[in-house]
Design an enzyme around this catalytic site. Sequence first.
Site, PDB file in Angstrom:
ATOM      1  N   GLN A   1      31.981  -4.649  82.096  1.00  0.00           N
ATOM      2  CA  GLN A   1      32.504  -4.654  80.639  1.00  0.00           C
ATOM      3  C   GLN A   1      32.127  -3.327  79.964  1.00  0.00           C
ATOM      4  O   GLN A   1      30.892  -3.066  79.680  1.00  0.00           O
ATOM      5  CB  GLN A   1      32.357  -5.756  80.000  1.00  0.00           C
ATOM      6  CG  GLN A   1      32.677  -5.652  78.416  1.00  0.00           C
ATOM      7  CD  GLN A   1      34.119  -5.375  78.273  1.00  0.00           C
ATOM      8  OE1 GLN A   1      35.057  -5.788  78.971  1.00  0.00           O
ATOM      9  NE2 GLN A   1      34.598  -4.505  77.431  1.00  0.00           N
ATOM     10  N   CYS A   2      33.008  -2.118  80.123  1.00  0.00           N
ATOM     11  CA  CYS A   2      32.559  -0.892  79.542  1.00  0.00           C
ATOM     12  C   CYS A   2      32.859  -0.362  78.372  1.00  0.00           C
ATOM     13  O   CYS A   2      32.124   0.228  77.684  1.00  0.00           O
ATOM     14  CB  CYS A   2      33.304   0.083  80.736  1.00  0.00           C
ATOM     15  SG  CYS A   2      32.472   0.276  82.417  1.00  0.00           S
ATOM     16  N   GLN A   3      33.987  -1.213  77.729  1.00  0.00           N
ATOM     17  CA  GLN A   3      34.078  -0.969  76.304  1.00  0.00           C
ATOM     18  C   GLN A   3      33.069  -1.369  75.425  1.00  0.00           C
ATOM     19  O   GLN A   3      32.793  -2.563  75.758  1.00  0.00           O
ATOM     20  CB  GLN A   3      35.540  -1.384  75.823  1.00  0.00           C
ATOM     21  CG  GLN A   3      35.977  -0.978  74.452  1.00  0.00           C
ATOM     22  CD  GLN A   3      37.174  -1.396  73.909  1.00  0.00           C
ATOM     23  OE1 GLN A   3      37.608  -2.545  74.546  1.00  0.00           O
ATOM     24  NE2 GLN A   3      37.912  -0.734  73.188  1.00  0.00           N
TER      25      GLN A   3
ATOM     26  N   GLY B   1      37.503 -12.775  75.096  1.00  0.00           N
ATOM     27  CA  GLY B   1      38.722 -13.355  75.451  1.00  0.00           C
ATOM     28  C   GLY B   1      39.452 -12.752  76.656  1.00  0.00           C
ATOM     29  O   GLY B   1      39.843 -13.107  77.634  1.00  0.00           O
TER      30      GLY B   1
ATOM     31  N   GLU C   1      41.663  -5.385  77.984  1.00  0.00           N
ATOM     32  CA  GLU C   1      42.856  -4.549  78.528  1.00  0.00           C
ATOM     33  C   GLU C   1      42.608  -3.486  79.800  1.00  0.00           C
ATOM     34  O   GLU C   1      43.422  -2.572  79.870  1.00  0.00           O
ATOM     35  CB  GLU C   1      43.506  -3.992  77.392  1.00  0.00           C
ATOM     36  CG  GLU C   1      42.599  -2.784  76.827  1.00  0.00           C
ATOM     37  CD  GLU C   1      41.549  -3.034  75.900  1.00  0.00           C
ATOM     38  OE1 GLU C   1      41.082  -4.233  75.821  1.00  0.00           O
ATOM     39  OE2 GLU C   1      41.451  -2.313  74.927  1.00  0.00           O
TER      40      GLU C   1
ATOM     41  N   HIS D   1      48.260  -9.972  74.011  1.00  0.00           N
ATOM     42  CA  HIS D   1      47.341  -9.050  73.420  1.00  0.00           C
ATOM     43  C   HIS D   1      46.815  -7.987  74.294  1.00  0.00           C
ATOM     44  O   HIS D   1      47.259  -6.703  74.219  1.00  0.00           O
ATOM     45  CB  HIS D   1      46.243  -9.677  72.774  1.00  0.00           C
ATOM     46  CG  HIS D   1      45.367  -8.501  72.027  1.00  0.00           C
ATOM     47  ND1 HIS D   1      45.172  -8.508  70.754  1.00  0.00           N
ATOM     48  CD2 HIS D   1      44.378  -7.987  72.482  1.00  0.00           C
ATOM     49  CE1 HIS D   1      44.440  -7.536  70.396  1.00  0.00           C
ATOM     50  NE2 HIS D   1      43.556  -7.510  71.655  1.00  0.00           N
ATOM     51  N   GLU D   2      46.501  -8.346  75.530  1.00  0.00           N
ATOM     52  CA  GLU D   2      45.737  -7.523  76.402  1.00  0.00           C
ATOM     53  C   GLU D   2      47.029  -6.629  77.152  1.00  0.00           C
ATOM     54  O   GLU D   2      46.972  -5.409  77.301  1.00  0.00           O
ATOM     55  CB  GLU D   2      45.062  -8.125  77.514  1.00  0.00           C
ATOM     56  CG  GLU D   2      43.915  -8.913  77.113  1.00  0.00           C
ATOM     57  CD  GLU D   2      42.997  -8.348  76.229  1.00  0.00           C
ATOM     58  OE1 GLU D   2      42.828  -7.174  75.924  1.00  0.00           O
ATOM     59  OE2 GLU D   2      42.426  -9.125  75.145  1.00  0.00           O
TER      60      GLU D   2
ATOM     61  N   HIS E   1      48.111  -3.726  74.874  1.00  0.00           N
ATOM     62  CA  HIS E   1      47.131  -2.635  74.684  1.00  0.00           C
ATOM     63  C   HIS E   1      47.707  -1.696  75.951  1.00  0.00           C
ATOM     64  O   HIS E   1      47.327  -0.562  75.728  1.00  0.00           O
ATOM     65  CB  HIS E   1      45.830  -3.119  75.378  1.00  0.00           C
ATOM     66  CG  HIS E   1      44.924  -3.453  73.873  1.00  0.00           C
ATOM     67  ND1 HIS E   1      44.577  -2.631  73.045  1.00  0.00           N
ATOM     68  CD2 HIS E   1      44.192  -4.409  73.762  1.00  0.00           C
ATOM     69  CE1 HIS E   1      43.784  -3.160  72.245  1.00  0.00           C
ATOM     70  NE2 HIS E   1      43.436  -4.240  72.874  1.00  0.00           N
TER      71      HIS E   1
ATOM     72  N   GLU F   1      43.213  -1.975  67.940  1.00  0.00           N
ATOM     73  CA  GLU F   1      43.077  -3.054  67.788  1.00  0.00           C
ATOM     74  C   GLU F   1      44.107  -3.599  66.574  1.00  0.00           C
ATOM     75  O   GLU F   1      44.930  -4.497  66.869  1.00  0.00           O
ATOM     76  CB  GLU F   1      41.734  -3.832  67.323  1.00  0.00           C
ATOM     77  CG  GLU F   1      40.890  -3.498  68.648  1.00  0.00           C
ATOM     78  CD  GLU F   1      41.294  -4.283  69.843  1.00  0.00           C
ATOM     79  OE1 GLU F   1      42.047  -5.025  70.093  1.00  0.00           O
ATOM     80  OE2 GLU F   1      40.632  -3.686  70.878  1.00  0.00           O
TER      81      GLU F   1
ATOM     82  N   ASP G   1      28.709  -2.221  68.726  1.00  0.00           N
ATOM     83  CA  ASP G   1      28.549  -3.749  69.031  1.00  0.00           C
ATOM     84  C   ASP G   1      28.344  -4.314  67.771  1.00  0.00           C
ATOM     85  O   ASP G   1      28.967  -5.721  67.172  1.00  0.00           O
ATOM     86  CB  ASP G   1      27.545  -4.359  69.975  1.00  0.00           C
ATOM     87  CG  ASP G   1      28.016  -4.126  71.361  1.00  0.00           C
ATOM     88  OD1 ASP G   1      29.131  -3.708  71.699  1.00  0.00           O
ATOM     89  OD2 ASP G   1      27.252  -4.415  72.271  1.00  0.00           O
TER      90      ASP G   1
ATOM     91  N   TYR H   1      41.032  -5.517  63.623  1.00  0.00           N
ATOM     92  CA  TYR H   1      42.152  -6.241  64.095  1.00  0.00           C
ATOM     93  C   TYR H   1      42.896  -6.728  62.997  1.00  0.00           C
ATOM     94  O   TYR H   1      44.171  -6.485  62.835  1.00  0.00           O
ATOM     95  CB  TYR H   1      41.548  -7.586  64.889  1.00  0.00           C
ATOM     96  CG  TYR H   1      40.883  -7.342  65.946  1.00  0.00           C
ATOM     97  CD1 TYR H   1      41.464  -7.709  67.265  1.00  0.00           C
ATOM     98  CD2 TYR H   1      39.390  -6.999  65.985  1.00  0.00           C
ATOM     99  CE1 TYR H   1      40.686  -7.420  68.553  1.00  0.00           C
ATOM    100  CE2 TYR H   1      38.828  -6.556  67.167  1.00  0.00           C
ATOM    101  CZ  TYR H   1      39.400  -6.928  68.541  1.00  0.00           C
ATOM    102  OH  TYR H   1      38.804  -6.801  69.794  1.00  0.00           O
TER     103      TYR H   1
HETATM  104  N1  BES Z   1      39.344  -4.573  73.794  1.00  0.00           N
HETATM  105  C1  BES Z   1      39.126  -5.770  73.198  1.00  0.00           C
HETATM  106  C2  BES Z   1      37.814  -6.251  73.716  1.00  0.00           C
HETATM  107  C3  BES Z   1      36.499  -5.558  73.101  1.00  0.00           C
HETATM  108  C4  BES Z   1      36.276  -4.826  71.856  1.00  0.00           C
HETATM  109  C5  BES Z   1      35.571  -5.046  74.164  1.00  0.00           C
HETATM  110  C6  BES Z   1      35.434  -4.014  71.552  1.00  0.00           C
HETATM  111  C7  BES Z   1      34.566  -4.438  73.540  1.00  0.00           C
HETATM  112  C8  BES Z   1      34.351  -3.745  72.433  1.00  0.00           C
HETATM  113  C9  BES Z   1      40.270  -6.786  73.627  1.00  0.00           C
HETATM  114  O1  BES Z   1      41.278  -6.187  73.612  1.00  0.00           O
HETATM  115  C10 BES Z   1      40.128  -7.835  72.523  1.00  0.00           C
HETATM  116  O2  BES Z   1      40.637  -7.472  71.374  1.00  0.00           O
HETATM  117  N2  BES Z   1      39.935  -9.151  72.966  1.00  0.00           N
HETATM  118  C11 BES Z   1      40.232 -10.020  72.152  1.00  0.00           C
HETATM  119  C12 BES Z   1      41.439 -10.920  72.333  1.00  0.00           C
HETATM  120  C13 BES Z   1      42.128 -11.274  70.918  1.00  0.00           C
HETATM  121  C14 BES Z   1      42.288 -10.477  69.916  1.00  0.00           C
HETATM  122  C15 BES Z   1      43.646 -11.888  71.257  1.00  0.00           C
HETATM  123  C16 BES Z   1      39.031 -11.098  72.399  1.00  0.00           C
HETATM  124  O3  BES Z   1      38.226 -11.100  73.208  1.00  0.00           O
HETATM  125  O4  BES Z   1      38.613 -12.072  71.715  1.00  0.00           O
HETATM  126 ZN    ZN Z   2      42.136  -5.860  71.697  1.00  0.00          ZN
END
Ligand code: BES
Ligand code: ZN
Length: 592
Positions: free
Chosen positions: A138-140, A266, A269, A293-294, A297, A316, A373, A381
Amino acid sequence: EMRFVTGVQTCALPILRIDPHSYADLDQGTTRHVELEWVVDMEARRLTGVATLTLHAAGTGPLDLDSSDLHIESVEDDVGPVQWTSDVSDDIVGTRLRVHRERPTDTLRIRYHTGDASGLMWLEAAQTSGTTPFVLSQCQPIQARSLAPLQDTPRARMTYSATLTVPPSLTAVMSAAPGVVQADGRVRFEMPQPIPPYLLALAVGELDSRDLGPRTRVFAEPAVIEAAAWEFADVERMLETAEELFGPYAWERFDFIVLPASFPLGGMENPRMTFLTPTLVAGDRSLVGVLAHELAHSWTGNLVTNADNEHFWLNEGWTVYAERRILEALYGTERATQAAALGRQHLDGVIASRHAAGDSTALTYSQTGLHPDDEFSQVPYEKGFLLVTALEQAVGRDAFDAFIASYIQTFRFQSIDTQTFVDFVADKLGPVLDLDPWLHGQGVPEGAPVFTSERLVQLHDLAGRWNEGARPASDEMSVTEKLYYLSCLPVLGADDVEALDEALGLRLSKNAELRSVWLSCAARAHLAGEDDAIRDFVGTVGRTKLLVPIVRSLVAAERRPFASALIDANQERLHGSTVRSLTRWLGTASSA
Ligand code: BES
Ligand code: ZN
């Protein structure tokens, strides 16, 4: 504006950076391509190998790279060894690897192995649904630097290729074109399009796969594959719908993987290989919004990318908007409206608690010295979604669709900041909306779009009459409707919580979102007898979003010791960022 590193630092001068979370200085040169050769050692829990960086142009002098707990063995250019130092370190940003180029070069070969990589989760067989170990990345936002030394800022887009050595019985997937097994047994991956480093991704485990359409395939552990294929059967249709809305899909294939439960999100992407939590496999296709959602992206985020984490809302907010356009086109206006209304409920709660804690609810603000984080919340969002929707409503759907098309066309394969967006809006749409209160103000600006429907009003009223004995009829409610109804309820006592379960069947629901709400209601109400269920849930689910409400409720119920013991017991199977955010909630006041 000048920004300085905070924290430990052995050099005398402060460091100027454009990305508050990276040491990269793009005036020194920019990475064009990274070639990775990794031995994936499941026992030692590390990647050993070589990262070869190719720059856009040859240059001399220092080149600053990001790293996090990497063990660097050597650096070479095409001619021979190159000097390097790693003498600047910061709790958040990591360690600066400075390469000293004495002769012009555009190629650097770095031999290294990973340490305790924050971007990798090494799982034992017992933490999977199979019989072999598993590793996932998980790099982001800023963990790519724990996998390889990189200019780990989204501004430095790069292509990559990777050659992996993995145990013979295991399958590797990456955020790249499908892997090709070479004559020597190694698997080769290519990502021919320039991506921000946070989209580098890897998973290795016992994997099965099923084609769901000509461009879509699902990967999962064998025990999960059938259910996953059924749950996400709509994906090809989703892809076609998204193309109608946002233009041609740029990434050839849209494959995705359902991971072991420890995956903290969840979904993520990763291009050509979206990562998903198994909690979406609910048996009723009710949580496919995360897949939408993904997928969205692929346009907003992966094509048009935030320049750094201060502009995360561009990724987001736009993607939540795009996700709901897909839901609307596929399943109708009511479903999209309900998703937006539920989102607004969550946003209002988050804004209230962030204001109480003194945290910003602006869409963009300086994050120098702040861990991304810790800045993560629903604000980028849902407030971002409301801003994009406000723009749509200001100019009308047709004009806005044309704007979306030119936004994506203009900035595809670029990483942009909020100012670029503001200028583009001014240029293409004119002064249709005062963006300032949205971007820089606190809370939700006046005149924000409102989402309602007959059904939502009904549910809201029904929840408001709980104390008069009004109860919902479960068999007539979708999962989103249940979640919306629950979000409208007052805080309930133990007897009421029992009645709630009787009405909605939450306790035994196969839907992890509903079970999470149930357990947090039960915990807040001091309901006796649910501790085992809480222990079981926290022991099998890894998605941060589903665990946080339970810990918050336990804190509100003055049960910090129980919550703390739960976190401790699951340290090993949870992601570091999950443990970090659960622990933060543990430390907050119980009024939460
Ligand atoms: N890119 C994000 C996940 C993320 C955000 C990882 C910030 C690391 C740092 C991903 O697209 C996301 O938003 N996931 C959501 C899905 C939801 C909004 C439908 C999640 O994991 O809950
Ligand atoms: Zn997202």
